[in-house]
Design a protein around this motif. Sequence first.
Motif, PDB file in Angstrom:
ATOM      1  N   UNK A   1      58.298  54.889  28.096  1.00 38.25           N
ATOM      2  CA  UNK A   1      59.700  54.544  27.837  1.00 38.25           C
ATOM      3  C   UNK A   1      59.843  53.533  26.699  1.00 38.25           C
ATOM      4  N   UNK A   2      58.754  53.203  26.060  1.00 38.89           N
ATOM      5  CA  UNK A   2      58.812  52.272  24.946  1.00 38.89           C
ATOM      6  C   UNK A   2      58.359  50.880  25.293  1.00 38.89           C
ATOM      7  N   UNK A   3      57.846  50.693  26.506  1.00 41.37           N
ATOM      8  CA  UNK A   3      57.348  49.387  26.899  1.00 41.37           C
ATOM      9  C   UNK A   3      55.936  49.147  26.395  1.00 41.37           C
ATOM     10  N   UNK A   4      55.582  47.903  26.268  1.00 40.84           N
ATOM     11  CA  UNK A   4      54.236  47.529  25.834  1.00 40.84           C
ATOM     12  C   UNK A   4      53.529  46.752  26.938  1.00 40.84           C
ATOM     13  N   UNK A   5      52.231  46.984  27.099  1.00 40.41           N
ATOM     14  CA  UNK A   5      51.498  46.263  28.150  1.00 40.41           C
ATOM     15  C   UNK A   5      51.432  44.776  27.838  1.00 40.41           C
ATOM     16  N   UNK A   6      51.562  43.987  28.902  1.00 40.17           N
ATOM     17  CA  UNK A   6      51.502  42.539  28.729  1.00 40.17           C
ATOM     18  C   UNK A   6      50.807  41.948  29.963  1.00 40.17           C
ATOM     19  N   UNK A   7      49.805  41.083  29.755  1.00 37.30           N
ATOM     20  CA  UNK A   7      49.139  40.481  30.917  1.00 37.30           C
ATOM     21  C   UNK A   7      50.058  39.529  31.658  1.00 37.30           C
ATOM     22  N   UNK A   8      49.901  39.486  32.959  1.00 35.34           N
ATOM     23  CA  UNK A   8      50.643  38.551  33.795  1.00 35.34           C
ATOM     24  C   UNK A   8      49.658  37.985  34.810  1.00 35.34           C
ATOM     25  N   UNK A   9      49.763  36.703  35.081  1.00 38.28           N
ATOM     26  CA  UNK A   9      48.827  36.031  35.974  1.00 38.28           C
ATOM     27  C   UNK A   9      49.539  35.588  37.251  1.00 38.28           C
ATOM     28  N   UNK A  10      48.979  35.985  38.383  1.00 42.58           N
ATOM     29  CA  UNK A  10      49.437  35.494  39.676  1.00 42.58           C
ATOM     30  C   UNK A  10      48.537  34.320  40.047  1.00 42.58           C
ATOM     31  N   UNK A  11      49.121  33.143  40.240  1.00 43.16           N
ATOM     32  CA  UNK A  11      48.357  31.922  40.512  1.00 43.16           C
ATOM     33  C   UNK A  11      48.767  31.343  41.853  1.00 43.16           C
ATOM     34  N   UNK A  12      47.785  31.088  42.708  1.00 38.84           N
ATOM     35  CA  UNK A  12      48.054  30.459  44.001  1.00 38.84           C
ATOM     36  C   UNK A  12      47.674  28.985  43.971  1.00 38.84           C
ATOM     37  N   UNK A  13      48.570  28.150  44.475  1.00 39.63           N
ATOM     38  CA  UNK A  13      48.313  26.719  44.595  1.00 39.63           C
ATOM     39  C   UNK A  13      48.282  26.355  46.080  1.00 39.63           C
ATOM     40  N   UNK A  14      47.101  26.141  46.661  1.00 41.59           N
ATOM     41  CA  UNK A  14      47.021  25.761  48.070  1.00 41.59           C
ATOM     42  C   UNK A  14      47.605  24.364  48.282  1.00 41.59           C
ATOM     43  N   UNK A  15      48.361  24.209  49.377  1.00 42.00           N
ATOM     44  CA  UNK A  15      48.997  22.929  49.663  1.00 42.00           C
ATOM     45  C   UNK A  15      48.608  22.370  51.032  1.00 42.00           C
ATOM     46  N   UNK A  16      47.754  23.088  51.753  1.00 44.99           N
ATOM     47  CA  UNK A  16      47.297  22.639  53.064  1.00 44.99           C
ATOM     48  C   UNK A  16      45.921  23.244  53.320  1.00 44.99           C
ATOM     49  N   UNK A  17      45.266  22.791  54.388  1.00 44.16           N
ATOM     50  CA  UNK A  17      43.958  23.370  54.708  1.00 44.16           C
ATOM     51  C   UNK A  17      44.099  24.857  55.027  1.00 44.16           C
ATOM     52  N   UNK A  18      45.217  25.233  55.658  1.00 45.16           N
ATOM     53  CA  UNK A  18      45.464  26.636  55.949  1.00 45.16           C
ATOM     54  C   UNK A  18      45.648  27.425  54.657  1.00 45.16           C
ATOM     55  N   UNK A  19      46.334  26.786  53.684  1.00 42.77           N
ATOM     56  CA  UNK A  19      46.523  27.423  52.387  1.00 42.77           C
ATOM     57  C   UNK A  19      45.216  27.608  51.643  1.00 42.77           C
ATOM     58  N   UNK A  20      44.326  26.612  51.729  1.00 37.53           N
ATOM     59  CA  UNK A  20      43.014  26.738  51.094  1.00 37.53           C
ATOM     60  C   UNK A  20      42.204  27.872  51.724  1.00 37.53           C
ATOM     61  N   UNK A  21      42.272  28.007  53.041  1.00 40.82           N
ATOM     62  CA  UNK A  21      41.553  29.079  53.732  1.00 40.82           C
ATOM     63  C   UNK A  21      42.094  30.438  53.311  1.00 40.82           C
ATOM     64  N   UNK A  22      43.418  30.546  53.250  1.00 41.45           N
ATOM     65  CA  UNK A  22      44.043  31.798  52.815  1.00 41.45           C
ATOM     66  C   UNK A  22      43.640  32.128  51.385  1.00 41.45           C
ATOM     67  N   UNK A  23      43.671  31.130  50.518  1.00 37.82           N
ATOM     68  CA  UNK A  23      43.359  31.337  49.102  1.00 37.82           C
ATOM     69  C   UNK A  23      41.936  31.849  48.924  1.00 37.82           C
TER      70      UNK A  23
END
Length: 283
Positions: free
Chosen positions: A248-270
Amino acid sequence: MIDLSDDRWNSALQVGFGADVVAVPGCRPDAEIARLVIFKLGPLRVGYADFAAGVEKLGEGYQRRMSAAASENGVDVLRYQAPLPADASPRHARFELLTTVIDDLQGWDERSFEKPRRTANRLGRTALEVRRAEPRDVSVIHRLYTETIARQGGRMRYSREYFEMIAGPSAWVACLKGDVIAFVSSGRAGNRGLYLHGGHDERFRSHYPSDILFLAMIREARQAGLRSFDFLASPRGHTSLLGYKQAWGGRPRPVCVSDQPLSWLGHSFSLGYAVMAAWTRRR
């Protein structure tokens, strides 16, 4: 198109997912209110910065205020989506995807690309009727969504209640002899147009309903004066879908998904998410 800064979008996330939506002022130089959307995953609270569009630039102030809002609301892991990774995200919690963007939508000419040009020519001889979605279409839209996701091997994320909230302002449908056989749903975030969802009945593929609806969607965004149109990231391995968007005329572009853990549970999930992502890539 549905405006992702609108209360209706917030309500769709709240009703459809049980999400918490938190306004975060002062994040952007354009004075628009940023939104933190918090989903519950068992005991985990996952916050998404400006779901589902992400942002085009992750400024220091944006990250600082979004992180503070996440901490205040008990978020375990905060997820950003932008061209570059978030500063506070550990390296193992960064995942590169590929999106497709029409960068200059106002300069986009449908006659310059084979796919939209052929689709425009087909409009004069198609048996399909294209119209805005109505409340009575929601059941069919949700069925088409689930069938399409199943064919592609994806994961069902969006409920019928979610589509009840967004279908009217966001969706176009294609009808054959009065029956809805395909739909497409789009939104806007500032001056960016966004492809959100789409689905079709495989039995009527020869009528090219998805092509006709994609053209209607892009035309609508262009007529609204939007600067660009983002088809959003495709799932890994779906090269045919990526190619379709580029046609359709679009061009590929990289995108980054970044996770920032905010708790010990978040670190485990990450850590667990990073291991699972690495295992999936090796399969």
